[in-house]
Design a protein around this motif. Sequence first.
Motif, PDB file in Angstrom:
ATOM      1  N   GLY A 108       0.844  -1.190   0.000  1.00 45.48           N
ATOM      2  CA  GLY A 108       0.000   0.000   0.000  1.00 45.48           C
ATOM      3  C   GLY A 108       0.873   1.231   0.000  1.00 45.48           C
ATOM      4  N   GLY A 109       0.258   2.381   0.249  1.00 49.69           N
ATOM      5  CA  GLY A 109       1.055   3.603   0.286  1.00 49.69           C
ATOM      6  C   GLY A 109       0.243   4.790  -0.168  1.00 49.69           C
ATOM      7  N   HIS A 110       0.872   5.633  -0.948  1.00 53.14           N
ATOM      8  CA  HIS A 110       0.235   6.860  -1.416  1.00 53.14           C
ATOM      9  C   HIS A 110      -0.178   6.727  -2.882  1.00 53.14           C
ATOM     10  CE1 HIS A 110       1.817   8.753   2.210  1.00 53.14           C
ATOM     11  NE2 HIS A 110       3.005   8.271   1.897  1.00 53.14           N
ATOM     12  N   HIS A 111      -0.925   7.709  -3.346  1.00 49.62           N
ATOM     13  CA  HIS A 111      -1.362   7.756  -4.742  1.00 49.62           C
ATOM     14  C   HIS A 111      -0.176   7.568  -5.718  1.00 49.62           C
ATOM     15  CE1 HIS A 111      -3.811  10.160  -7.936  1.00 49.62           C
ATOM     16  NE2 HIS A 111      -2.845   9.498  -8.520  1.00 49.62           N
ATOM     17  N   ASN A 112       0.885   8.333  -5.533  1.00 46.09           N
ATOM     18  CA  ASN A 112       2.021   8.295  -6.467  1.00 46.09           C
ATOM     19  C   ASN A 112       3.248   7.531  -5.960  1.00 46.09           C
ATOM     20  OD1 ASN A 112       1.023  11.568  -7.288  1.00 46.09           O
ATOM     21  ND2 ASN A 112       1.006   9.895  -8.756  1.00 46.09           N
ATOM     22  N   ALA A 113       3.187   7.020  -4.754  1.00 46.03           N
ATOM     23  CA  ALA A 113       4.341   6.303  -4.201  1.00 46.03           C
ATOM     24  C   ALA A 113       3.842   5.220  -3.262  1.00 46.03           C
ATOM     25  CB  ALA A 113       5.263   7.261  -3.446  1.00 46.03           C
ATOM     26  N   ALA A 114       4.196   3.975  -3.578  1.00 47.60           N
ATOM     27  CA  ALA A 114       3.716   2.870  -2.746  1.00 47.60           C
ATOM     28  C   ALA A 114       4.746   1.755  -2.754  1.00 47.60           C
ATOM     29  CB  ALA A 114       2.373   2.363  -3.267  1.00 47.60           C
ATOM     30  N   GLY A 115       4.512   0.753  -1.933  1.00 43.71           N
ATOM     31  CA  GLY A 115       5.427  -0.372  -1.873  1.00 43.71           C
ATOM     32  C   GLY A 115       4.693  -1.638  -1.511  1.00 43.71           C
ATOM     33  N   GLY A 116       5.402  -2.751  -1.664  1.00 46.84           N
ATOM     34  CA  GLY A 116       4.805  -4.029  -1.305  1.00 46.84           C
ATOM     35  C   GLY A 116       5.891  -5.068  -1.108  1.00 46.84           C
ATOM     36  N   ALA A 117       5.501  -6.234  -0.641  1.00 46.49           N
ATOM     37  CA  ALA A 117       6.445  -7.328  -0.445  1.00 46.49           C
ATOM     38  C   ALA A 117       5.714  -8.631  -0.724  1.00 46.49           C
ATOM     39  CB  ALA A 117       6.980  -7.314   0.975  1.00 46.49           C
ATOM     40  N   VAL A 118       6.347  -9.510  -1.506  1.00 48.65           N
ATOM     41  CA  VAL A 118       5.681 -10.732  -1.936  1.00 48.65           C
ATOM     42  C   VAL A 118       6.567 -11.934  -1.642  1.00 48.65           C
ATOM     43  CG1 VAL A 118       4.356 -11.719  -3.838  1.00 48.65           C
ATOM     44  CG2 VAL A 118       4.991  -9.314  -3.932  1.00 48.65           C
ATOM     45  N   ASP A 119       5.971 -13.011  -1.163  1.00 46.40           N
ATOM     46  CA  ASP A 119       6.688 -14.270  -0.986  1.00 46.40           C
ATOM     47  C   ASP A 119       6.603 -15.036  -2.298  1.00 46.40           C
ATOM     48  OD1 ASP A 119       7.308 -14.047   1.811  1.00 46.40           O
ATOM     49  OD2 ASP A 119       5.173 -14.306   2.169  1.00 46.40           O
ATOM     50  N   ALA A 120       7.580 -14.871  -3.138  1.00 47.65           N
ATOM     51  CA  ALA A 120       7.569 -15.559  -4.428  1.00 47.65           C
ATOM     52  C   ALA A 120       8.962 -15.465  -5.030  1.00 47.65           C
ATOM     53  CB  ALA A 120       6.547 -14.912  -5.358  1.00 47.65           C
ATOM     54  N   LYS A 121       9.130 -16.097  -6.190  1.00 50.48           N
ATOM     55  CA  LYS A 121      10.419 -16.017  -6.872  1.00 50.48           C
ATOM     56  C   LYS A 121      10.481 -14.711  -7.663  1.00 50.48           C
ATOM     57  CE  LYS A 121      12.167 -20.650  -7.310  1.00 50.48           C
ATOM     58  NZ  LYS A 121      11.105 -21.574  -6.857  1.00 50.48           N
ATOM     59  N   LEU A 122      11.699 -14.177  -7.770  1.00 50.76           N
ATOM     60  CA  LEU A 122      11.879 -12.896  -8.451  1.00 50.76           C
ATOM     61  C   LEU A 122      11.283 -12.925  -9.860  1.00 50.76           C
ATOM     62  CD1 LEU A 122      13.076 -10.039  -8.523  1.00 50.76           C
ATOM     63  CD2 LEU A 122      15.254 -11.045  -9.236  1.00 50.76           C
ATOM     64  N   ASP A 123      11.607 -13.974 -10.633  1.00 56.73           N
ATOM     65  CA  ASP A 123      11.126 -14.031 -12.014  1.00 56.73           C
ATOM     66  C   ASP A 123       9.602 -14.056 -12.088  1.00 56.73           C
ATOM     67  OD1 ASP A 123      13.644 -13.901 -12.996  1.00 56.73           O
ATOM     68  OD2 ASP A 123      13.892 -16.071 -13.211  1.00 56.73           O
ATOM     69  N   ASP A 124       8.984 -14.738 -11.124  1.00 52.57           N
ATOM     70  CA  ASP A 124       7.518 -14.806 -11.121  1.00 52.57           C
ATOM     71  C   ASP A 124       6.915 -13.435 -10.825  1.00 52.57           C
ATOM     72  OD1 ASP A 124       7.720 -17.462 -11.663  1.00 52.57           O
ATOM     73  OD2 ASP A 124       7.503 -18.105  -9.576  1.00 52.57           O
ATOM     74  N   VAL A 125       7.556 -12.704  -9.912  1.00 53.41           N
ATOM     75  CA  VAL A 125       7.045 -11.375  -9.570  1.00 53.41           C
ATOM     76  C   VAL A 125       7.174 -10.440 -10.776  1.00 53.41           C
ATOM     77  CG1 VAL A 125       7.297  -9.380  -8.046  1.00 53.41           C
ATOM     78  CG2 VAL A 125       7.549 -11.685  -7.120  1.00 53.41           C
ATOM     79  N   ILE A 126       8.292 -10.565 -11.494  1.00 54.85           N
ATOM     80  CA  ILE A 126       8.478  -9.745 -12.700  1.00 54.85           C
ATOM     81  C   ILE A 126       7.391 -10.072 -13.729  1.00 54.85           C
ATOM     82  CG2 ILE A 126      10.021  -9.228 -14.646  1.00 54.85           C
ATOM     83  CD1 ILE A 126      12.374  -9.776 -12.672  1.00 54.85           C
TER      84      ILE A 126
END
Length: 353
Positions: free
Chosen positions: A317-335
Amino acid sequence: MQETYLCHKAKDLENHTIQQLKRLIEDADSFCITAHKSPDGDAVGSSLALAWYLKAIGKQATVVLPDGFADFLSFLPGAEEIITYEEHRERAEEVLNNSDLIFCLDYNHLNRTGAMQDVLAKEVGQKPFVLIDHHQNPADFPDVLISDTTSCSTAQLIYRVIDRMGDRDKIDQNAAKGMYCGIMTDSGSFRFPAVTPETHEIAADLIRKGADHAAIHRAVYDTNLLDRLRLVGYALSEKLVVMPEYHTAYISLSADELERFNYRPGDTEGLVNQALSIKGVNFAAFIREGNNQIKMSLRSQGQFRVNEIAAQYFNGGGHHNAAGGAVDAKLDDVIDTFREVVQKHRHDLNYEV
Ligand SMILES: [Mn+2]
């Protein structure tokens, strides 16, 4: 009993909220100030500034952060006394336990404090909590909630709260440096749309109080280590992917790549903004392989809401123009997921700023 204050204009900071906070501060002797994990310039700057203010009015204040902060913030007065939960768990718990009141700065939910959240949750109901923040949708656990999502930084809110309590003259040089650093880093050096004339007025007052703006800019932006510069160079020349048809750009770095450049926390700060700075790009992401999670930083210019993207797809979550997240997955899958998300939202991304 909860006092909620959700303001949209500076002048709306409600008197009864300020009076309640003032009473709570008067009634307490020792304070614990906390901020979010991976604390940035605003989290560290706000926390230290508030600690210096509390000391100036004769109170005890200790800053406890979930984990470490970037080396370039260590110039801030009081930084050496910060306790990190990650490294000094027992001491941190002791401070949280023994303090009369806990401040939550620059975060909206306890889960933003990572491993520290359970210890904090145990204290809810035992002692007053005061949350001061500018992220959207704050939780309702605090006894006093001061949330202004239009504020460029939490540091600016800290200044305003102290000012409204009638204590502007209690902001000393140390506190001024923390606030200036918080405002400067969270506003992209006074360039983001959330910056207002009031932001500059506050900055001016902080300079008057002894915050050396040139020295703070230098400390934060001009103390690159060679490894960091090379990492940034590598990321931009080898790892920047532009999807011009979707007005999107992203950079990804694997753990091995980070290791190659002796990655230290903060080294990749601002990288996502470089991707966003490309002409025609409305949406940018930085995707980094962390210890056991993939970390996402999302930025946009204009109408595209990255906080919604972060919440919907990347556990953040975050702001309208700036946000972040974190995922338990492999880098290539997230890409892959990221690229699919971009394609899915191509119509939302097709605009000119
Ligand atoms: Mn902030």
